[in-house]
Design a protein around this motif. Structure first.
Motif, PDB file in Angstrom:
ATOM      1  N   GLY A 184       0.777  -1.235   0.000  1.00 11.04           N
ATOM      2  CA  GLY A 184       0.000   0.000   0.000  1.00 11.04           C
ATOM      3  C   GLY A 184       0.801   1.273   0.000  1.00 11.04           C
ATOM      4  O   GLY A 184       1.812   1.393  -0.674  1.00 11.04           O
ATOM      5  N   GLY A 185       0.339   2.260   0.815  1.00  9.15           N
ATOM      6  CA  GLY A 185       0.860   3.616   0.755  1.00  9.15           C
ATOM      7  C   GLY A 185       2.289   3.769   1.236  1.00  9.15           C
ATOM      8  O   GLY A 185       2.820   2.940   1.960  1.00  9.15           O
ATOM      9  N   SER A 207       0.268   5.133  -7.901  1.00  7.10           N
ATOM     10  CA  SER A 207      -1.016   5.445  -7.266  1.00  7.10           C
ATOM     11  C   SER A 207      -2.077   5.644  -8.350  1.00  7.10           C
ATOM     12  O   SER A 207      -1.906   6.493  -9.236  1.00  7.10           O
ATOM     13  N   VAL A 213      -5.705   1.113  -4.182  1.00  4.46           N
ATOM     14  CA  VAL A 213      -5.247   1.863  -3.019  1.00  4.46           C
ATOM     15  C   VAL A 213      -4.467   3.093  -3.480  1.00  4.46           C
ATOM     16  O   VAL A 213      -3.525   2.985  -4.263  1.00  4.46           O
ATOM     17  N   SER A 215      -2.237   6.710  -2.864  1.00  8.51           N
ATOM     18  CA  SER A 215      -1.298   7.419  -2.009  1.00  8.51           C
ATOM     19  C   SER A 215      -1.679   8.895  -1.953  1.00  8.51           C
ATOM     20  O   SER A 215      -2.400   9.400  -2.826  1.00  8.51           O
ATOM     21  N   SER A 354      -4.254   5.392   3.867  1.00 11.45           N
ATOM     22  CA  SER A 354      -4.515   5.744   2.472  1.00 11.45           C
ATOM     23  C   SER A 354      -5.668   6.744   2.395  1.00 11.45           C
ATOM     24  O   SER A 354      -6.701   6.558   3.045  1.00 11.45           O
TER      25      SER A 354
END
Length: 528
Positions: A184-185, A207, A213, A215, A354
């Motif tokens: 993820g982020g 992203s 997901v 950012s 996120s």
């Protein structure tokens, strides 16, 4: 009728589904645009589409490539499948069709209209997918020996760009949720690197992720611009962002400098066509042009280029409402899935840092029923005709788009209800080894000894899979899709990486990039 009842009343099990031939058509009048919009589109063709149409209709004595000669010699086996019209419009760089690398006519006008629509200062059409856009962006901002900050879970296109450019990577470790096998982020990591006084040539972000997901590109852009660092965003999966209130903001709207989008993913251009957007004076646009001319074909497909023009027009004609039905359908489907026993639904709770998740991506897991993502996908595909976008060890990701029908969502829900009703919770994965298997992803366990370029050109040898432990990897190995490398050339091969590769392969993943797809051997660099 209640949405769940509407979807599932007629088909409560696989037998009923098969008796109806897999068709769950509930609303045959579903459409994406009204008749007035269709009439408007037919009257006003976008610039490159119009030029291609006029050129194809000419009664020309053609003594130019391609060899099928405007469809006159098109291969019969393919014309029986798609007809001759695509070949009639498969034209080369004729004067009236403009030149992709020095546009002055319809291509220039089409790119200007796209730039205005997406909010860029300049837009380039790409016929090599987002891969060539990512490569051009990195090559345009980084010179050999420069440092590029990028997440370790970047797409292989970023790795190939580093091989081409000679960039030295400074990887940042993404947030990782082992239960879902999703990376993820990376916002916190960017801020930590700033405190180290690192001055990279650029920062590269992905992203949204394949699973939707996002950012916080706005915060990252603000952080980087304070130090005159350009931000490149791989927004391959987010070309639709910003065109509906329920969709995340686009990277361009968040001050990213260069954004690469796969227009063919959620939007409706032909596969392989993409766009690259510039919105900054931190990057030399002439250098971007030179890089694109190096990386793209000197004989670009005008069908691909025209599809980008057409996708821009389609979005522009009804940009305020075009995603209404798709988002409504995705939201309703997600709500019903939450009520299906044993099916888990990925959401914002999995990545609280996120800022947003794409409303048109739905990721589900049947692990509570004892099924891996690959096993659940096999059943849905074989018995219900549901074809997912991405399959992982723990989950399945489904991409909703402008062409998704209510019958498609109905079939998906019927399949998930079938899994829930027929599989026993006794099959649940319960052993410690199996429970920890998905925690093996090696994104935070790497040691870079050589740059990707140096490793690519280094002398190499082949060793057994087990003997690769501790050696410098000479090849890029990743489960595909999504094409996120587990081992990158120049990194030391770790035990975690080897175990993870064995695990995902045992679950049905395809191993891409490795010379030996059976993973009985590895290619490593000679000792340095």
């Amino acid at each position: 009728m209640h949405f769940q009842q509407t979807f599932c009343a007629a088909f409560r099990n696989k037998k009923e589904h098969k008796e109806h031939g897999g068709s769950l058509e509930l609303n045959p009048t579903d459409g994406l645009v009204d008749s007035d919009s269709r009439k408007l589109n037919e009257c006003r063709l976008p610039p490159l589409v119009s030029a291609l149409k006029a050129s194809a209709e000419e009664n020309a004595a053609s003594f130019h490539f391609p060899g099928h000669n405007r469809g006159q010699a098109a291969p019969p086996s393919l014309t029986r499948l798609i007809g001759a019209r695509p070949f009639q419009h498969d034209l080369p760089e004729l004067p009236e069709l403009d030149n992709l690398f020095a546009p002055e006519g319809p291509i220039l006008e089409a790119q200007k209209q796209a730039a205005e629509l997406f909010g860029a200062s300049e837009t380039w059409f790409l016929v090599g997918g987002s891969t060539c856009g990512v490569q051009a962006a990195i090559m345009a901002t980084c010179s050999p020996g420069d440092v590029l900050i990028l997440p370790r879970n970047s797409h292989i296109s970023a790795i190939s760009a580093m091989v081409l450019s000679g960039v030295v990577p400074k990887y940042i470790v993404p947030e990782y949720d082992p239960e879902w096998d999703i990376a993820g982020g990376v916002e916190k990591a960017i801020k930590e690197l700033e405190t180290e006084g690192l001055k990279p040539a650029a920062v590269f972000m992905v992203s949204p992720s394949y699973h939707g997901v996002c950012s916080d590109i706005g915060a990252i852009s603000e952080l980087c611009h304070k130090n005159d660092i350009p931000v490149i965003v791989d927004e391959a999966h987010g070309a639709h962002f910003g065109f509906h209130d329920h969709l995340p903001a686009s990277a361009l709207a968040q001050a990213a400098d260069v954004v690469v989008q796969s227009t063919h993913k959620v939007l409706c251009s032909l596969t392989q066509s993409s766009m690259m957007h510039l919105s900054s004076n931190l990057i030399d646009r002439e250098r971007i042009c030179r890089c694109l001319q190096m990386l793209q074909s000197s004989s670009p497909s005008y069908l691909l280029l025209a599809s980008l023009d057409a996708a821009t027009a389609q979005l522009s004609d009804s940009k305020g409402a075009i995603f209404n039905e798709a988002i409504e359908l995705a939201v309703e489907t997600r709500r019903v899935i939450k009520q299906i026993h044993g099916i888990s639904l990925f959401g914002t709770a999995n990545f609280p840092s996120s800022p947003a998740i794409d409303s048109l991506r739905i990721t589900v897991s049947a692990r509570e029923l004892g099924l891996s993502g690959f096993e659940a996908d096999d059943i849905l595909c074989r018995d219900f005709g549901v074809v997912s976008e991405l399959v992982g060890t723990q989950s399945i990701t489904l991409a909703f788009n402008l062409g998704t029908k209510r019958e498609h969502a109905s079939r998906l829900l019927s399949g998930l209800e079938y899994l829930s009703a027929t599989l026993s919770h006794a099959n649940r994965l319960s052993t410690e080894a199996e429970g920890n298997a998905t925690a093996l992803a090696p994104f935070d366990d790497f040691n870079v000894v050589l740059s990707p370029r140096d490793a690519f050109f280094a002398r190499k040898r082949k060793v057994s899979f087990e003997d690769g432990l501790g050696k410098i990897c000479g090849e890029l190995i990743c489960p595909y899709p999504p094409g996120i490398p587990v081992v990158i050339p120049g990194e030391v091969v770790t035990e975690r990486a080897l175990k993870y590769l064995v695990h995902v392969k045992s679950k049905g993943a395809t191993i891409s990039g490795a010379a030996d797809r059976l993973l009985s051997s590895l290619v490593v660099c000679d000792d340095v």
